[in-house]
Design an enzyme around this catalytic site. Sequence first.
Site, PDB file in Angstrom:
ATOM      1  N   GLU A  93      34.297  25.568  65.432  1.00 37.20           N
ATOM      2  CA  GLU A  93      33.473  25.025  64.361  1.00 37.20           C
ATOM      3  C   GLU A  93      32.253  24.229  64.853  1.00 37.20           C
ATOM      4  O   GLU A  93      31.217  24.226  64.193  1.00 37.20           O
ATOM      5  CB  GLU A  93      34.326  24.125  63.452  1.00 37.20           C
ATOM      6  N   SER A 400      59.249  58.601  32.855  1.00 34.21           N
ATOM      7  CA  SER A 400      59.164  58.946  31.431  1.00 34.21           C
ATOM      8  C   SER A 400      58.808  57.767  30.534  1.00 34.21           C
ATOM      9  O   SER A 400      58.564  57.958  29.339  1.00 34.21           O
ATOM     10  CB  SER A 400      60.499  59.538  30.967  1.00 34.21           C
TER      11      SER A 400
END
Length: 811
Positions: A93, A400
Site C-alpha cells: 500500500e 416438471s
Amino acid sequence: MARKKSRRLRTGRLAFLIVAFLVLVGGVASLGYFAYAVADMPAWNPESLETLLPTSIYDKDGNLVTRIGAENREPIKLLEVPNVVRDAFLATEDDRFYDHHGINFRSFGRALYRNILAGEIREGFSTITMQLVKLSYLSPDRTPKRKIQEVILTLQMERHFTKDEIFEMYLNKIFFGQGAYGIQSAAQTYLGKDLKTDELTLDEAAFLAGLPQAPSSYSSYLDETPSVGEDNQVNEAYQKKYDIALNRRNLVLQRMTAAGKITEEQRQEAAAKPLPTADKMQSVSYPYPYFVDYVTEKLVEKYGADMVYKGGLKVYTTLDPKIQKIAENAMANKNNFPNSPVDANGLPQPQGAAVFMEPGTGYLRAIVGGREHKQQRQLNRATQYQTLADGRKIGRQPGSSIKPIIAYGPAIEYKGMGPASIIDDIPQSFGSYSPRNSDGSFRGLIPMRTALIHSVNIVAIKLLNQVGLNQAVKFANGLGITTLDANKDGLAMALGGVSTGVIPLDMAGAYGAFANRGIYVQPHAIIKVEASDGTVLDEFKPEQHQAMKATTAYLVTDMLKSAVQSGTGSRANIGRPVAGKTGTTDEGKDIWFVGYTYNLVGAVWIGHDSPKKMPQSYGGMYPAMIFKEVMSKALAGTPAKDFPRPSGITSATVDSKSGLLPGPNTPADHMISDLFATGTVPSEVDNLHQVMEVCATTGELPNEYCPDRITKVLLKLPYSVPSNVADFALRAPTQTCTLHTVDGIDPSAAEKYVLPEQPDPGKENTGEKPKQPNNGDSWLPGTTGRIKTWESGEIKQAANLKNRIKQKYLN
C-alpha cells in the site's frame, strides 16, 4: 525592413499577453475550484476516526434480529501485529510510508501524468494516511474535488498523530470482506488465527494484505463451491475467482520482494502455496443466517459495504422468525433427504434450499440456502445463481415444476383452453425431438387436468408447441422467470430443459402469481431502511403487475390442487386447500416441489452442488415432505381458506374424449364436469363417438369373410395410433381384418393379433415417479399400457380374445 520588424514585435507581444491572460484565468479558476472544494470539506475531528455504528436488522414485527458490521472488529495494538503482516501492507500500500509527510510526491507525479493523458482520473496516489482519511471522512468518489479535500485532511492528520498511530488505526479500520473489519478480525475470519498468539505464514500475510483493494472480488471464491465435475475439473466459476485472488496475493509477494522485505526464494516458496479455503474460516453465528445474508447482499448492492457495515442503518424486513425457524429445522433434518455423505468440503450432499413467501405482498417470510451455515454471506442456493466465467448465470433444472409456467398457463391464457381440454397422449416426434413419458406408457385422449395430475410429458410438449415458444417465454417472463431461451432450449423447456436453470426464489415468485389472482408481486425482503438518526432512506413498495387473467390463475390453481390431492404431489397434502407441482429431472439430479395455500407459497429444491444422480428420488418425495412439514407447522392455528373463485368462471359437462358437449353416443363414463373461463365452454357436440360394425374376433373393420360381427361405439379419428396407447381398444379401427379368409382362419395373420409386451414403467426420464392408475378417465379401457386392474368387461374380452388367438394358432 523596419515595417517587418515592427510586425514581429507586435506578434510576440500579443502572444505573451495571451499566455499571461490564460495563466491568470487558469490561476483564478484553480483558486476558485480550490475554494469550492474546501467550502464543504468535512471538519477535522479526530473523534471521527472511531465512529463506527453497526447496521440493525429487524423482523416483520419490528423486533431486533441481529446487528451486522462494526461488532465484527477486534482492535489490536501495532506492536501485536506480526512483522510479516506489517511488511506485507507497507510493501503493497505505501512502501515509503515512514519517509513522507502524508503525500508521496513521486506517486503523485506519476498519477498526475497518467491521468492527464487519459483525460480522467484512472490512477490514484493514495498513501496509507490518505486511505485512512478517506475511510473516516470522505466518500469513495474519484473526483478532483474529493482529492483536494483528501490532501488537506491528510496533512492535518499527519500533524496530529505519529506514523505508528496512523498505521495502527489504518490496520484496525480497513474492510477485508466477509464482514471483517480490521486485521485481527480478518485473521480470525479467513485463517482462524489470533494475531496476538498465532504465527502467520508469509503466504497468509500476503493474502490478507491483498484483500483491502477489492475485498468482495478477492474473497468471492470462498462463496463458491469448488465442486469437481465428471471430467475431474473444478467448476469454472470457482476457478476464475480463485485465480483472481491468487494473482493478487502473488502480486503482494512480488512487491515485498521489490521492497527488500523478503528474498526471491521466500517469494517462490510462498507463491507455490494454495489460498485459504472455506473450511479454515471462522464459523459465523447469528440468527436466521441465510435470510440475514440475503438482506445484507441487497443492502450492499444499494448502499455499499462501508455504509452497511459501519453506517448504523436500521433495516426493517419481512422476516417471520417462526416460519424461518421451522424451515431451518426441516432443512437440517437428515430424514428429509436421501442418503447424505459428506463431500470433500465437509458439506453434506445432496444440498437443498427453500423459500417461503406471502403471495399477495411478495414478502419473503423464510429463506434457507443450504442444510447448514458456516460463514457470513456464503453461497445461498435459495437466492443466488452461480456466475460463470463468461458472466452467464446458471441455476438448477426445474423439471416438471416448470410446466404450469411454460405450458399449461400459456395454453389457458392465450389459447382459451382449460382443465377439460383434450390432448392426445400418443407417441409423437417434433423434428428430431422424440420425447417420452416418464413411465414409458401413453394414456391416449385425456383432459389437461389428468395430464397435469400425472405430469404427462407429451401433453406438456404439445401445449407448448401449440402456444408457440416465444409466446410461452413471454408468459414466463411476466412471472419473473427470465432465464428461458426459446432458441436454445426449444420444446424441451416444457419438461424443464432450461439451459440456464432457475432458483427457488424465482419459482416461489412465479407460483405466487397463480395464488394471487394472476398478479405477480416481485419477492422482496426489505420494507424500510433508515439512517442512524431515523431519517427514512428508502421505503420499498411491492413491484407488481397483472401477469395473467384472474381466470387463468384460478384454473391452473384448481388443476394443481388436484395434483396434490390425487397426483404426483400427494405427499404435500396438508389437510387444507393446497396447490402444487413436483419436478424431477433426468436421473433425479434436481428434485423440486413448488406449492401454495391461499396465504403462503413455498419452493423447495434438493440436489448435489455438482449435479449428480439421485436414484429413486423424486420431487414428490423429499421436497414434498419438507414443504408439508413447513406448511403444516407454519399455518397451525390459522383458519384454512380456499382460493377465492373470481368472476368469469363457470362449470359445464363435456365429453372426456373430445372435449365437446356430450353427444348421443357419449358413454356415461366419458362425461366429466369441470371448470371453464366464461366464453370457452364448447358449443359443438361430440362427434368422435360413433357407432361402428367390427369383426367380433379381431376388432378390426370386417371383411366379407368375417363370420361374426358386432356393433359398438368407438372413437373415430383421422389418424391411427400404436397398440401401446392405453385407449387403443376404444378407437375405431383403420385396418380391415386379415385373419378371416375364404379358406377360414389364416394362421400367418394371427401373429399381429398377439398381445404386445407391457412397457417397463420403472424407467424414468424427465417426469415423475410412476403411479398406479387411480383415475378411471386417465386409464380407460385398452389392451396395453400399465394396467393392473381390469375392471371393464370389454377390456377383458379384448385381452382374452387375443390370447385365445395366440394359443390356438401359434402354439
